[in-house]
Design a protein around this motif. Sequence first.
Motif, short mmCIF file in Angstrom:
data_model
loop_
_atom_site.label_atom_id
_atom_site.label_comp_id
_atom_site.label_asym_id
_atom_site.label_seq_id
_atom_site.Cartn_x
_atom_site.Cartn_y
_atom_site.Cartn_z
N PHE A 283 0.61 -1.32 -0.23
CA PHE A 283 0.51 0.11 0.02
C PHE A 283 0.60 1.34 0.05
O PHE A 283 0.26 2.62 -0.05
CB PHE A 283 -0.88 -0.02 1.67
N ALA A 284 2.18 1.55 0.35
CA ALA A 284 3.23 2.35 0.62
C ALA A 284 3.01 3.34 -0.96
O ALA A 284 3.25 4.52 -0.52
CB ALA A 284 4.47 1.31 0.38
N SER A 285 2.76 3.02 -2.54
CA SER A 285 2.62 4.18 -3.06
C SER A 285 0.92 4.56 -2.44
O SER A 285 1.16 5.98 -3.38
CB SER A 285 2.06 3.07 -4.26
N ARG A 286 0.41 4.63 -2.39
CA ARG A 286 -0.79 5.47 -1.85
C ARG A 286 -1.27 5.64 -0.42
O ARG A 286 -2.42 6.56 -0.23
CB ARG A 286 -2.18 4.78 -2.66
N CYS A 287 -0.21 5.17 0.26
CA CYS A 287 -0.37 5.83 1.58
C CYS A 287 0.00 6.55 2.55
O CYS A 287 1.66 7.27 2.07
CB CYS A 287 0.08 4.55 2.58
N PRO A 288 -1.02 7.25 2.89
CA PRO A 288 -0.13 8.86 3.63
C PRO A 288 0.91 8.77 4.84
O PRO A 288 1.02 9.68 4.83
CB PRO A 288 -2.15 9.67 4.04
N HIS A 289 0.70 7.88 5.50
CA HIS A 289 1.57 7.92 6.39
C HIS A 289 2.92 7.29 5.79
O HIS A 289 3.89 6.88 7.04
CB HIS A 289 0.68 6.87 7.72
N VAL A 290 2.91 6.67 4.73
CA VAL A 290 4.23 5.97 4.36
C VAL A 290 5.88 6.47 5.36
O VAL A 290 5.99 8.44 5.28
CB VAL A 290 4.56 5.79 2.59
N PHE A 291 6.19 5.73 5.63
CA PHE A 291 8.21 6.74 6.20
C PHE A 291 9.02 4.88 5.40
O PHE A 291 8.53 4.03 4.64
CB PHE A 291 7.95 6.92 7.11
N ASP A 292 9.89 5.76 5.67
CA ASP A 292 11.74 4.80 5.05
C ASP A 292 11.54 2.84 5.01
O ASP A 292 11.10 2.70 4.34
CB ASP A 292 12.77 5.13 5.29
N ALA A 302 0.32 -8.96 12.57
CA ALA A 302 0.30 -8.58 13.96
C ALA A 302 -0.97 -8.53 14.37
O ALA A 302 -1.74 -8.15 14.28
CB ALA A 302 1.71 -8.15 14.14
N ASP A 303 -0.81 -9.07 15.39
CA ASP A 303 -1.80 -9.10 16.58
C ASP A 303 -1.73 -7.45 17.14
O ASP A 303 -0.44 -7.51 17.85
CB ASP A 303 -1.95 -9.87 18.14
N ILE A 304 -2.67 -6.99 17.06
CA ILE A 304 -2.95 -5.48 18.23
C ILE A 304 -3.63 -5.43 18.64
O ILE A 304 -4.21 -3.85 19.49
CB ILE A 304 -2.98 -4.45 16.34
N GLY A 305 -4.62 -6.07 18.81
CA GLY A 305 -5.71 -6.36 19.99
C GLY A 305 -6.52 -7.44 19.58
O GLY A 305 -6.07 -8.96 18.95
N PRO A 306 -7.53 -8.20 20.60
CA PRO A 306 -7.86 -9.58 20.67
C PRO A 306 -8.55 -9.36 20.01
O PRO A 306 -9.83 -8.44 18.88
CB PRO A 306 -9.50 -9.16 22.00
N ARG A 307 -8.50 -10.61 18.87
CA ARG A 307 -9.11 -10.90 17.27
C ARG A 307 -8.80 -9.47 16.35
O ARG A 307 -9.50 -9.75 15.75
CB ARG A 307 -10.52 -11.56 17.54
N HIS A 308 -7.61 -8.69 16.73
CA HIS A 308 -7.68 -7.93 15.85
C HIS A 308 -6.04 -8.02 15.04
O HIS A 308 -5.18 -7.73 16.19
CB HIS A 308 -7.55 -6.73 17.09
N GLN A 309 -5.71 -7.81 13.76
CA GLN A 309 -4.44 -7.98 13.51
C GLN A 309 -4.45 -6.76 12.68
O GLN A 309 -5.62 -6.74 10.96
CB GLN A 309 -4.48 -9.60 12.41
N SER A 310 -3.13 -6.53 12.53
CA SER A 310 -3.28 -5.92 10.85
C SER A 310 -1.79 -5.62 10.34
O SER A 310 -0.31 -6.03 11.18
CB SER A 310 -3.57 -4.10 11.30
N ALA A 311 -1.78 -5.76 9.36
CA ALA A 311 0.00 -5.79 8.45
C ALA A 311 0.36 -4.41 8.04
O ALA A 311 -0.19 -3.55 7.27
CB ALA A 311 -0.49 -6.61 6.88
N CYS A 312 0.81 -3.52 9.18
CA CYS A 312 1.27 -1.89 8.94
C CYS A 312 2.04 -1.55 10.16
O CYS A 312 2.24 -2.67 11.08
CB CYS A 312 0.22 -1.12 9.52
N TRP A 313 3.51 -1.15 9.54
CA TRP A 313 4.39 -0.74 10.99
C TRP A 313 4.02 0.61 11.94
O TRP A 313 4.46 0.79 12.91
CB TRP A 313 5.85 0.14 9.84
#
Lengths: 324, 337
Positions: A283-292, A302-313
């Motif tokens: 998603f990097a080419s369209r992401c407003p929060h992209v960094f190096d 990755a797990d970020i909460g109960p039954r909640h996962q996200s693929a973002c740094w």
Amino acid sequence: MALLEVRDLRVSFDTPDGTVRAVRGLSFDVEAGQTLAVVGESGSGKSVSTQTVTGLTRGATVSGTAYFDGTDLITADQSTLRHLRGARIGMIFQDPLSSLHPHYRIGWQIVEMIRAHDHVISKQAARKRAAELLTLVGIPRAEERIDDYPHQFSGGMRQRVMIAMAMALDPALLIADEPTTALDVTVQAQVLNVMRRLQQQFGTAIVLITHDLGVVAEMADEVVVMYAGTVMERAPRRDIFYRNHHPYTQGLLASLPTRSGERLTPIPGSPPSLISLPKGCPFASRCPHVFDKCRTEAPPLADIGPRHQSACWLPVQANEAIAS
Amino acid sequence: MSEVLLKVDNVYKEFPTHGKEVVHAVDGVSLEVFKGETLGLVGETGCGKSSLARCMAHLYDVTSGSVSFEGTEISTLSRRAMRPIRREIQVIFQDPYGSLNPRRRVGSIIGDPFAIHGIAFGNERKKKVQELMELVGLNPEHYNRFPAEFSGGQRQRIGVARALALRPKLIICDEPVSALDVSIQAQIINLLADLQRELDLTYVFISHDLSVVRHVSNRIAVMYLGRIAELAPTDELFGQTRHPYTRALLSALPVADPDTADSREQIILGGDIPAATNPPEGCRFHTRCPKARADCAITEPPLAAVLDDTDDHRTACLHPLTLGEDLSTAVPDLKAS
Ligand SMILES: Nc1ncnc2c1ncn2[C@@H]1O[C@H](COP(=O)(O)OP(=O)(O)OP(=O)(O)O)[C@@H](O)[C@H]1O
Ligand SMILES: Nc1ncnc2c1ncn2[C@@H]1O[C@H](COP(=O)(O)OP(=O)(O)O)[C@@H](O)[C@H]1O
Ligand code: SF4
Ligand code: SF4
Ligand SMILES: [Mg+2]
Ligand SMILES: [Mg+2]
């Protein structure tokens, strides 16, 4: 154990232009009696992944596992799959006309479908069952209409016939690929209602593929957000709408038309080519929060909460602040 | 904002079928389009939106009734007499894939209107086309590419650029974003809004998606089976819905918000839309209307202000909804009146 467990599914197609990597390491679970919505823009791999799971992708290179009730659907032979499809796993597709044979009567097609899996049932009993099913999905005067041809039914009625066929053998899992995309909203409401009612009545698990976040909000228990062949975020319904983490999920929601008519915030650009995917986050080419780091290393789911996962740094807190 | 740009007066459009029947695609529609506004047109498939749009642009001859543009009746004009007005009214079509010839370069596609009207030649035309490409957010260097080399959203931009070429006053957008994903749809909606402001455009915006129409429109006309069921300023249509069909459409629209989705009233309409060859007698919605009474099967309701509405809110219903009335528990009773 979940009813269906898909792990690290990868599907690619060799084309004259190069290898299309349509599904790239997809994992998800479907619990019995629950609705999992798979949402994402066109080309994100929704259809290819579910078709692969049910053995319907041709000419593709496939790896990964998909355990359904103890059987790995990826390595199962065709006859096992043929039995499971229909008997244990029902399927509905976007275009009901292409799935119904135009030259045969509706009732006959349902009867054949039942008899293909139930070798002892009599023709008469199967016909009676077909009429019951049509009534169940809300076809009025089913006894009379059972001998109609598909073209005599409206789009919404044909889609209800497809649901009737998919439900004929009381499957544990129903896979519905954009079942209402071709329908008007009032008919869509009828069809979604039928699906909801059948789920309550028979405890069927549903995988609902859609690009419509409204349908997701109406129907889902859990949601998988796909982009470029992989999962960006996965969470229970309310978390996806109210406590989302991934910039792509946020971008989809911000793109929706508003009641006030204020200016929209589209995601800029368009999805990457699946033939030459960039390194790092897709998603990097369209992401407003992209960094190096995003451009060099792909973030894991990755797990970020109960039954909640996200693929973002992005860190969890910081990102939630952005969302609100 | 009350200068009338386009006026549709009691327009009928019929199509013959193979048998003896005719399709009543547009069946007595009257409305005005005001200068500078966006008029939304919603309704389910086959209700006559595109047919009405084509009548408005005189791409179809009307069966009866009239259409006038800036006071000139255009529905009876010959092709030749229509020519200067054709420049003022442009249409953007539903399908960004089907409406572009795949074997022609986009520069020449966008330049079509110049060619047809014999305006600007050679390098001057190229320059004008590239300006248009820039205006709609396409890279002017892609002048020589073929449609297949563009994404769906970019192809829709090509359609927009072509429509803008002759600086029209009115653009009729027929489902301009329906085939697009939400993120791309939002890009096109913003583009149309910017162009409207910059170029002083008037839009008729057709969609079956009420949430899109609500977002873009100042006023909305709801169509059912070839007729207008309700016509009102956007806020009023949603805030003070009068027609049971409008209410049913609103309630069927999925909302991308779990709290609202869980709590709102759901009106599930029975049955299917009747055939446009044979619309029901009386109110054509009476076969599916939760509020239908005996008189609804006999009397065709006119499109007019009802209850205490002003003339800018018109409803074609004998028993319009009052504020806060619950339709989800209503039961049709065609014996009682
Ligand atoms: N050229 C034609 N010949 C015959 N019938 C037609 C023709 N064009 C439209 N119709 C019929 O007229 C009616 C209205 O069609 P129209 O295309 O205007 O609907 P619409 O509201 O634009 O629908 P959609 O949302 O599907 O685009 C339909 O019953 C349609 O089948
Ligand atoms: N048979 C095939 N050969 C080559 N590419 C394919 C094939 N089927 C699908 N694809 C590609 O795989 C990607 C995912 O497609 P799909 O799963 O249909 O997307 P969607 O999320 O819209 O259902 C797309 O880029 C599509 O073009
Ligand atoms: S990893 Fe980076 S580019 Fe990808 S979504 Fe997160 S912030 Fe954006
Ligand atoms: S006139 Fe009667 S049938 Fe028609 S919309 Fe009104 S209440 Fe319903
Ligand atoms: Mg698909
Ligand atoms: Mg149309």
